[in-house]
Design an enzyme around this catalytic site. Sequence first.
Site, PDB file in Angstrom:
ATOM      1  CG  ASN A  45      -5.579   0.910  11.827  1.00 51.44           C
ATOM      2  OD1 ASN A  45      -5.671   0.359  12.839  1.00 51.44           O
ATOM      3  ND2 ASN A  45      -4.180   1.184  11.825  1.00 51.44           N
ATOM      4  CB  ALA A  51      -8.021   7.446   5.631  1.00 48.60           C
ATOM      5  CE  LYS A 110      -2.908   2.567   3.001  1.00 51.04           C
ATOM      6  NZ  LYS A 110      -3.398   2.885   4.354  1.00 51.04           N
TER       7      LYS A 110
END
Lengths: 369, 255
Positions: free
Chosen positions: B206, B184, B97
Site C-alpha cells: 500500500n 506490510a 482481512k
Amino acid sequence: MTFFETIKKFDPEDIEKSIGKMSFVEVKRALAKNKLNELDLMALLSTAAQDHLEEMAQKARSLTVQYFGRTVSLYAPLYISNHCINECIYCGFNRSHTITRKLLTHEEIEREARFLNAQGIRHILLLTGEAHKITPLEMLSDVIKLLRKYFPSVSIEVYPMDTEDYRILKKAGVDGITVYQEVYDTSIYDKVHPAGRKKNYKYRLETPERAAKAGLRYINIGTLFGLAPVRSEAFLCALHAKYLENRYLDTEISLSIPRIRNIPGGYSPDFLLSDRLFVQILLAYRLFLPRSGITVSTRETSDFRDNLLNLGVTRFSAGSHTEVGGYTEDEQSVPQFEISDSRSVEEIVRVIREKGLQPIFKDWEDISQ
Amino acid sequence: MESGLILGGKSFTNRLFTGTGKFRSKKLISKMLEASGSEMITIALRRVDLTSKEENILEYIPDNVTLLPNTSGARTAGEAVRIANIAREAGCGNFIKIEIITDMKYLMPDNEETLNATRLLAEDGFIVLPYINPDLPLAKKLEEAGAAAIMPLGSAIGSNRGIRTRELIEILIDCCSVPIIVDAGIGKPSHAAAAMEMGADAVLVNTAISAAHDPVRMGEAFSYAVKAGRMAFLAKLTEESKEANASSPLTGFLR
C-alpha cells in the site's frame, strides 16, 4: 514514574537555559538521527535550529507522507455552551466576563449537527465551558448519543473528568478527547487560573491518562502558547505526548499548537509565539514524534494554515465557528476565540486538493455497540 | 502457464494486492489499479462513507477488482467481527482481512485476538485473511480455524523497511498449506520481488505505492517485480554460495 513526577524534576528556567546552549552541532546530529531523544528535541527547539528550518521541513514532510500518506483529516468544532465556572485570565468564557451565556437546546444542537453533516463533516469536536451543573455528565451523554446519529466520530473538549465518567461517555459514543494543559509551568499555571476547579494542576495534567484508561482511542493535547516561555512549554508538551504514547500503546496521541489570539476581554499574551517559531515547533514535534497526529485549528489565518499543510499537519478544522450556535443561530454569542480562517468546508477542501493532498472526512466507524 | 492463485474459490492471475490508503486523490486509485493490473485491493471500512457519493471510496474501484475490506481500528476480536459484518452488509463481499492492532506506535498485530476473530468469522462464512506477526504455531492454528490465507508482516506497517522477518516467513512458506501473502513493510519493488522469490504466494503493497511521487507508475513497477519474483521462484533459483562456482565445471568432461 508518573508524568507529574517527571514534570517536578524539570525547572522551566533550566530547560530554557539548556535549549539556549544548543549549537548547530547538536542540531545537525538530531537531523541525522531516526530516533530522537530529549536532547535532540531541545536542539530542534533552539535558536541554533532556526537556520535549519528547511532541512527540518523536508524531513518532517517525508515522515508525514510515510506515516499518514498524502492525506489530511477534517473535523469541525461544535460549541453547545459557554457557561463556565473557571476564571482563566486568557479565555473568552471566563466567568467574570459579562458576556451573554448560552446553552443550546437539543433541537438547536440537532440543527447545528444537520448543518455540519450536510457540509460533509463526519468528525466532530463537541465543546463546552466547565460548568458541571449546567452541562452535567448525563446531559453530555444524551447530546453525544444525539450527535452520533449524524457523525461516526465524536470527540469532546469539555472539562476534566474521572475515569469512570469517561467510561460512561465512551458508552454514549465518544471516541476521543482534546484537553490542553494550557501551561506546563506550574507557577504560571497557578497565576493564570486564579479560581475554579481548573486550579488543580495535577488533576488536569493527568486527564489524558484517565481518558486513556477508560479506553478512549484518540487523545489530543497541547500547551496554549502565549502564557509562558515558548520553547520550554513546547519541550514539556512533547515529552507529555511521548510519555502517553509509550504508556498507552492502544491510544492515538496527537498534538495541537494553539496560540493566544485576540480574545474578547482583551488579554494580551506575555510570550508571543511568532509564525517562524510556530513552524519550528511543529517540525520539532513531527521529528520527535513521527507517528503523532498534529492538529491545526482556524485560530490560524488561511494563508498560514495552507502553508502548514505540507509540513506535517494531519488534522485540520474546517468551516469553523467558535460561538455557541455559531452555525445556524441568528443571534450569535461571543466566540471563545476569534477565528482567523472563515472559509467554508468546500473552499478548504479545494485548497487541500490543490496542495496534492486528499481530504479525509470519515476515518472511523462505530464499533462500540 | 501456471494457474492463478485461488482464494475463496476465486482465481487471481496478478499476485500483487494493493491498498486504498494514503493516496493524494481517490481518482489515482482507479488509475493505479489499471496500470498495475492488481485484482484485489484492501480498504479500511472506517474510511468508507456510503452516505456521500463523491467521498465513497468504493466508487473508485472497478467491478473486476475484488474488495478486501480490513478491520483497521479494531482492538479486539469482537470489534473485528462487528466491522466484518458492517462491511458485508455494505456490499463489500465476503473477503475480510483481519487487522487487530492494540499498539499505535509500531502497529503490531495482536495475534491472540486475531486467532479468535478468525475462528468466529470463518465459521460465519467469511473468506478470512488474518494479518499476523509471523509465528508458525499460530499459523497452524489459523489454518485449522479456517483462514483462507495467512498474511505475515515483513516489517512494521508503512515502515518501508522490507522483509525483516524473512526467516520466520520462510518457515511459514515451508510448513503452511494455505497461501502466504506478505503484507506490510514492503518499501520497494525489489522487496516485493524478494518475497515472491522466497515462495510467497502474493504480496500486499500500500504505502510504497500510494505515497510514491507517481503512484500509477509505481503500481506498474511493483506488478513487474511481483511477476519477475514469481517466475524466478517457479524457475527454481539456484542456491546461494559464499564461494565461486564455475559456470563451466572443470570436471564436466567426466561421463
